[in-house]
Design a protein around this motif. Structure first.
Motif, PDB file in Angstrom:
ATOM      1  N   PHE A 198       0.816  -1.208  -0.073  1.00  0.00           N
ATOM      2  CA  PHE A 198       0.131  -0.046  -0.115  1.00  0.00           C
ATOM      3  C   PHE A 198       0.908   1.283  -0.018  1.00  0.00           C
ATOM      4  CE2 PHE A 198      -3.533  -2.259   2.155  1.00  0.00           C
ATOM      5  CZ  PHE A 198      -4.245  -2.801   1.066  1.00  0.00           C
ATOM      6  N   GLY A 199       2.150   1.142   0.806  1.00  0.00           N
ATOM      7  CA  GLY A 199       2.870   2.300   0.606  1.00  0.00           C
ATOM      8  C   GLY A 199       3.489   2.480  -0.693  1.00  0.00           C
ATOM      9  N   LEU A 200       3.477   1.549  -1.490  1.00  0.00           N
ATOM     10  CA  LEU A 200       4.011   1.847  -2.919  1.00  0.00           C
ATOM     11  C   LEU A 200       2.977   2.443  -4.034  1.00  0.00           C
ATOM     12  CD1 LEU A 200       6.427  -1.461  -3.103  1.00  0.00           C
ATOM     13  CD2 LEU A 200       7.014   0.724  -2.244  1.00  0.00           C
ATOM     14  N   LYS A 201       1.678   2.145  -3.380  1.00  0.00           N
ATOM     15  CA  LYS A 201       0.874   2.537  -4.348  1.00  0.00           C
ATOM     16  C   LYS A 201       0.710   4.158  -4.480  1.00  0.00           C
ATOM     17  CE  LYS A 201      -3.060   0.800  -4.722  1.00  0.00           C
ATOM     18  NZ  LYS A 201      -4.768   0.286  -4.630  1.00  0.00           N
ATOM     19  N   PRO A 202       0.851   4.812  -5.673  1.00  0.00           N
ATOM     20  CA  PRO A 202       0.707   6.133  -5.655  1.00  0.00           C
ATOM     21  C   PRO A 202      -0.818   6.775  -5.223  1.00  0.00           C
ATOM     22  CG  PRO A 202       0.656   5.412  -7.805  1.00  0.00           C
ATOM     23  CD  PRO A 202       0.822   4.168  -7.134  1.00  0.00           C
ATOM     24  N   SER A 257      -6.253   3.765   5.565  1.00  0.00           N
ATOM     25  CA  SER A 257      -6.409   3.331   6.769  1.00  0.00           C
ATOM     26  C   SER A 257      -5.583   2.485   7.235  1.00  0.00           C
ATOM     27  CB  SER A 257      -7.951   2.690   6.844  1.00  0.00           C
ATOM     28  OG  SER A 257      -7.892   2.190   8.414  1.00  0.00           O
ATOM     29  N   ASP A 258      -5.274   1.354   6.469  1.00  0.00           N
ATOM     30  CA  ASP A 258      -4.094   0.616   6.499  1.00  0.00           C
ATOM     31  C   ASP A 258      -2.748   1.212   6.613  1.00  0.00           C
ATOM     32  OD1 ASP A 258      -5.894  -1.602   6.991  1.00  0.00           O
ATOM     33  OD2 ASP A 258      -5.525  -2.408   5.109  1.00  0.00           O
ATOM     34  N   TYR A 259      -2.465   2.254   5.736  1.00  0.00           N
ATOM     35  CA  TYR A 259      -1.501   2.729   5.447  1.00  0.00           C
ATOM     36  C   TYR A 259      -1.021   3.897   6.801  1.00  0.00           C
ATOM     37  CZ  TYR A 259       2.292   5.814   3.314  1.00  0.00           C
ATOM     38  OH  TYR A 259       3.429   6.393   3.108  1.00  0.00           O
ATOM     39  N   THR A 260      -1.923   4.711   7.200  1.00  0.00           N
ATOM     40  CA  THR A 260      -1.756   5.438   8.226  1.00  0.00           C
ATOM     41  C   THR A 260      -2.136   4.693   9.781  1.00  0.00           C
ATOM     42  OG1 THR A 260      -4.068   6.310   8.127  1.00  0.00           O
ATOM     43  CG2 THR A 260      -2.256   7.329   6.809  1.00  0.00           C
ATOM     44  N   GLY A 261      -2.788   3.763   9.764  1.00  0.00           N
ATOM     45  CA  GLY A 261      -3.290   3.174  11.167  1.00  0.00           C
ATOM     46  C   GLY A 261      -4.500   4.069  11.412  1.00  0.00           C
ATOM     47  N   PHE A 262      -5.100   5.023  10.904  1.00  0.00           N
ATOM     48  CA  PHE A 262      -5.966   5.998  11.348  1.00  0.00           C
ATOM     49  C   PHE A 262      -7.196   4.808  10.914  1.00  0.00           C
ATOM     50  CE2 PHE A 262      -4.030  10.097   9.851  1.00  0.00           C
ATOM     51  CZ  PHE A 262      -3.154   9.812  10.988  1.00  0.00           C
ATOM     52  N   LYS A 263      -8.566   5.042  11.801  1.00  0.00           N
ATOM     53  CA  LYS A 263      -9.727   4.440  11.587  1.00  0.00           C
ATOM     54  C   LYS A 263     -10.491   5.046  10.443  1.00  0.00           C
ATOM     55  CE  LYS A 263     -10.415   2.922  16.111  1.00  0.00           C
ATOM     56  NZ  LYS A 263     -11.312   2.678  17.403  1.00  0.00           N
ATOM     57  N   PHE A 272     -10.290   9.428  -2.951  1.00  0.00           N
ATOM     58  CA  PHE A 272      -8.874   8.997  -3.487  1.00  0.00           C
ATOM     59  C   PHE A 272      -7.889   9.809  -2.693  1.00  0.00           C
ATOM     60  CE2 PHE A 272     -11.402   7.143  -6.591  1.00  0.00           C
ATOM     61  CZ  PHE A 272     -11.185   5.841  -6.822  1.00  0.00           C
ATOM     62  N   PHE A 273      -6.780   9.253  -2.380  1.00  0.00           N
ATOM     63  CA  PHE A 273      -5.626  10.082  -1.806  1.00  0.00           C
ATOM     64  C   PHE A 273      -4.447   9.687  -2.161  1.00  0.00           C
ATOM     65  CE2 PHE A 273      -9.137   8.759   1.245  1.00  0.00           C
ATOM     66  CZ  PHE A 273      -9.276   9.815   1.821  1.00  0.00           C
ATOM     67  N   GLU A 274      -3.544  10.889  -2.592  1.00  0.00           N
ATOM     68  CA  GLU A 274      -2.296  10.704  -3.240  1.00  0.00           C
ATOM     69  C   GLU A 274      -1.286  10.351  -2.172  1.00  0.00           C
ATOM     70  OE1 GLU A 274       0.545  13.482  -6.076  1.00  0.00           O
ATOM     71  OE2 GLU A 274      -1.128  13.865  -6.018  1.00  0.00           O
ATOM     72  N   ARG A 275      -0.746   9.294  -2.267  1.00  0.00           N
ATOM     73  CA  ARG A 275       0.048   9.082  -1.083  1.00  0.00           C
ATOM     74  C   ARG A 275       1.101   9.982  -0.755  1.00  0.00           C
ATOM     75  NH1 ARG A 275       5.121   7.375  -0.840  1.00  0.00           N
ATOM     76  NH2 ARG A 275       5.259   6.699  -3.006  1.00  0.00           N
ATOM     77  N   GLN A 276       1.901  10.563  -1.843  1.00  0.00           N
ATOM     78  CA  GLN A 276       2.871  11.451  -1.610  1.00  0.00           C
ATOM     79  C   GLN A 276       2.333  12.649  -0.774  1.00  0.00           C
ATOM     80  OE1 GLN A 276       4.752  12.960  -5.131  1.00  0.00           O
ATOM     81  NE2 GLN A 276       6.071  14.554  -4.121  1.00  0.00           N
ATOM     82  N   LYS A 277       1.064  13.381  -1.338  1.00  0.00           N
ATOM     83  CA  LYS A 277       0.621  14.268  -0.458  1.00  0.00           C
ATOM     84  C   LYS A 277       0.307  13.776   0.893  1.00  0.00           C
ATOM     85  CE  LYS A 277      -1.272  16.894  -4.378  1.00  0.00           C
ATOM     86  NZ  LYS A 277      -2.866  17.337  -5.015  1.00  0.00           N
ATOM     87  N   ILE A 278      -0.336  12.635   1.105  1.00  0.00           N
ATOM     88  CA  ILE A 278      -0.517  12.116   2.504  1.00  0.00           C
ATOM     89  C   ILE A 278       0.925  12.142   3.230  1.00  0.00           C
ATOM     90  CG2 ILE A 278      -1.433  10.077   3.800  1.00  0.00           C
ATOM     91  CD1 ILE A 278      -3.405  11.582   2.497  1.00  0.00           C
ATOM     92  N   ASP A 279       1.766  11.818   2.668  1.00  0.00           N
ATOM     93  CA  ASP A 279       3.035  11.767   3.272  1.00  0.00           C
ATOM     94  C   ASP A 279       3.314  13.089   3.834  1.00  0.00           C
ATOM     95  OD1 ASP A 279       3.194   9.084   3.035  1.00  0.00           O
ATOM     96  OD2 ASP A 279       4.795   9.135   1.530  1.00  0.00           O
ATOM     97  N   GLU A 280       3.468  14.142   2.878  1.00  0.00           N
ATOM     98  CA  GLU A 280       3.669  15.634   3.089  1.00  0.00           C
ATOM     99  C   GLU A 280       2.880  15.867   4.387  1.00  0.00           C
ATOM    100  OE1 GLU A 280       3.414  17.573  -0.477  1.00  0.00           O
ATOM    101  OE2 GLU A 280       5.139  16.472  -1.313  1.00  0.00           O
ATOM    102  N   TRP A 281       1.487  15.501   4.440  1.00  0.00           N
ATOM    103  CA  TRP A 281       0.474  16.003   5.239  1.00  0.00           C
ATOM    104  C   TRP A 281       0.763  15.583   6.840  1.00  0.00           C
ATOM    105  CZ3 TRP A 281      -3.170  13.135   7.865  1.00  0.00           C
ATOM    106  CH2 TRP A 281      -4.088  13.971   8.892  1.00  0.00           C
TER     107      TRP A 281
END
Length: 95
Positions: A18-22, A30-36, A60-69
């Motif tokens: 999941f961490g590799l998917k853009p 939820s799985d990526y961040t651990g948030f409910k 949908f969520f862009e992983r790169q933007k989520i990482d920055e956030w």
């Protein structure tokens, strides 16, 4: 017991993938961040998290933007602050 270990390892591999998917959906995020999922929906409703809703229904969520956030508003460690202080002091002496 061995089956539990295998399932745990598969779960870790799945989270890594999941961490590799853009682009992630709510469940993957939820799985990526651990948030409910309910917390993610709350963040979306409050516009506190970057998201996209291209068809008006599915999020949908862009992983790169989520990482920055996720890394926004970070605090410096004591070691980082001390290193900056030392660097600042040496620059003052040279000037």
């Amino acid at each position: 017991m061995e089956n539990e270990i295998i399932l745990q390892k598969l779960s870790r591999i799945e989270k890594h993938i999941f961490g590799l998917k853009p682009i992630l959906n709510v469940e993957e995020l939820s799985d990526y961040t651990g948030f409910k999922k309910s917390y993610i929906y709350k963040l979306v409703h409050s516009n506190l998290i970057p998201f996209s809703k291209p068809n008006g229904k599915v999020l949908f969520f862009e992983r790169q933007k989520i990482d920055e956030w996720l890394l926004s508003n970070s605090e410096k460690s004591t070691d980082e602050i001390q290193a900056e202080a030392i660097e600042f002091a040496f620059k003052k002496k040279k000037a």
